[in-house]
Motif scaffolding. Structure first.
Motif, short mmCIF file in Angstrom:
data_model
loop_
_atom_site.label_atom_id
_atom_site.label_comp_id
_atom_site.label_asym_id
_atom_site.label_seq_id
_atom_site.Cartn_x
_atom_site.Cartn_y
_atom_site.Cartn_z
N ALA A 242 -65.25 84.48 43.96
CA ALA A 242 -65.31 84.90 42.56
C ALA A 242 -66.64 84.52 41.93
O ALA A 242 -67.19 85.26 41.12
N ALA A 243 -67.16 83.35 42.30
CA ALA A 243 -68.46 82.93 41.77
C ALA A 243 -69.57 83.87 42.23
O ALA A 243 -70.50 84.15 41.48
N VAL B 18 -66.47 94.18 40.67
CA VAL B 18 -66.83 93.78 42.03
C VAL B 18 -67.86 94.73 42.62
O VAL B 18 -68.87 94.30 43.22
N GLU B 19 -67.64 96.01 42.44
CA GLU B 19 -68.56 97.00 43.00
C GLU B 19 -69.92 96.95 42.30
O GLU B 19 -70.97 97.10 42.95
N ARG B 20 -69.93 96.71 41.00
CA ARG B 20 -71.19 96.66 40.27
C ARG B 20 -72.03 95.45 40.68
O ARG B 20 -73.24 95.56 40.89
N ALA C 184 -63.73 92.66 50.95
CA ALA C 184 -62.28 92.47 50.92
C ALA C 184 -61.58 93.72 50.40
O ALA C 184 -60.56 94.16 50.96
N VAL C 185 -62.12 94.32 49.35
CA VAL C 185 -61.52 95.54 48.80
C VAL C 185 -61.59 96.67 49.83
O VAL C 185 -60.59 97.36 50.09
N GLU D 249 -69.90 87.66 36.21
CA GLU D 249 -71.19 88.31 36.04
C GLU D 249 -72.24 87.32 35.52
O GLU D 249 -73.32 87.18 36.10
N GLN D 250 -71.91 86.61 34.44
CA GLN D 250 -72.85 85.65 33.86
C GLN D 250 -72.19 84.29 33.61
O GLN D 250 -72.73 83.26 33.95
N ARG D 251 -71.02 84.33 32.98
CA ARG D 251 -70.41 83.07 32.55
C ARG D 251 -68.89 83.17 32.53
O ARG D 251 -68.34 84.21 32.14
#
Length: 372
Positions: free
Chosen positions: A86-87, A215-217, A234-235, A92-94
């Motif tokens: 996830a990190a 995730v894709e972006r 994974a997707v 994305e940023q925070r």
């Protein structure tokens, strides 16, 4: 102490009450031997194993009544691996991380990766829960549905943050044992060694369309992401009913049988009632005697799948747990880092409520014997 023998009338049929790995039903083990005989030891890229993965994914989709566009995704490694994934590929940023036990605090550490802004961490002391705080610039709000370490449960609600902010829920010890609204989450992730009565080593998650788009972006942004921790991998592999690396087939077989059993028994609503019945038995008992009390004081914060019960200082909880263990009732010790005079009892879906009732009788008997 070693000579205390608990009368048979107080002995559960199955004495496993551990918080993970958890009790595995006998029928699951039988399925592992029979069904597994044709699957174990075969290629994970071939149809039998892909069909097994597909059965797990479909069973979970049915169990959680997935909304349109949501997908069941799975990957190698447990929830610990998912935090790192996830990190790399979801924040994305925070992030904002609620920390009121071991799971929440560990994800907060992973979210402090050097390529991300420092997470906004909301902490609460053991036995209580933190609450969401809406903060500008946060794009992932993350919190545990249930904290196995402390026996605290949080409601599953969507964070009303910035447009596009995702709600990510750690459900390892709650999934399959507590009812909730999937549409309130973007990622609801878990490992299968709790209510799903399997082994660890994989993670599974319910992804919303918005989460998949995120995730894709990020995967296309040029950010460095290790292949093993790539949520995009994974997707993509999950859509083919496979994992990037060889999965633990035994884990999938046990998981699939448990999911089928829950679905056939009445689904998530049935499981929710079952775990509430078991945990209420423990909480009601603790409040009815003068030497015990629920560790989680606020009833609204108490977990329905992990009950933590404090004992009076005059009663050694370690001694109680040792006598229970000597009589075949195992894994009632507290979470090691809490350091409390406490018993911790899992009331996962596979655990029979009648056995929890007998456990109460066993504890009562042991306390009486130790005080005599």
């Amino acid at each position: 102490m070693a000579d205390i023998v608990i009368p048979a009338e107080f002995l559960p049929t199955d004495g496993r009450f551990g918080c993970g790995p958890s009790k595995i039903r006998g029928a699951q083990l039988e399925a592992l031997v029979t069904r597994g005989a044709t699957i174990l030891g075969t290629s994970h890229r071939q149809k039998p194993v892909k069909d097994l993965v597909g059965s797990v994914r479909q069973g979970l989709a049915d169990l959680f009544d997935l909304p349109d566009g949501y997908e069941v995704v799975l990957g190698n490694g447990g929830s610990t691996a998912f935090w790192d994934a996830a990190a790399f590929g979801l924040i994305e940023q925070r992030a904002e991380n609620l920390s009121f036990g071991e799971f929440g605090s560990k994800f907060a550490k992973a979210a402090a990766a050097p390529w991300l802004q420092a997470p906004h961490v909301v902490e609460a002391p053991g036995g209580s829960r933190a609450e969401l705080e809406i903060v500008e610039g946060v794009d992932v709000y993350a919190y545990p549905h249930n904290e196995t370490s402390t026996g605290v449960m949080a409601p599953v609600v969507r964070a009303a943050g910035d447009p596009g902010a995702l709600t990510v829920v750690d459900a390892t010890s709650a999934a399959g044992g507590a009812a909730f609204d999937v549409s309130a989450t973007d990622v609801y992730y878990f490992a299968p060694q709790k209510n799903f009565a399997s082994d660890g080593g994989i993670w599974l998650a319910l992804f919303s369309p918005a989460a998949i788009e995120r995730v894709e972006r990020i995967a296309a942004s040029g950010r460095y992401i290790p292949e093993f921790l790539s949520l995009k991998n994974a997707v993509d592999n999950s859509r083919l009913n496979q994992t990037l690396n060889t999965p633990a087939i035994s884990t999938l077989l046990l998981l699939d049988d448990q999911v089928q059993w829950i679905n056939a028994s009445g689904g998530l609503a049935w499981a929710d009632t079952r775990t509430k019945t078991s945990s209420s038995t423990l909480y009601d008992w603790a409040e009815s005697v003068d030497y015990a009390a629920p560790f989680v004081r606020d009833p609204d914060h108490r977990s329905q799948v992990v009950a933590t019960i404090d004992l009076d200082d005059a009663i050694d909880a370690k001694a109680v747990a040792a006598v229970l263990r000597a009589n075949g009732i195992v894994d009632t010790e507290p979470y090691r880092k809490l350091g409390r005079n406490q018993l911790r009892v899992a009331t996962f879906t596979a655990i029979d409520p009648d056995d929890v009732q007998k456990l109460v009788g066993a504890i009562t008997y042991v306390v009486g014997a130790l005080q005599s």
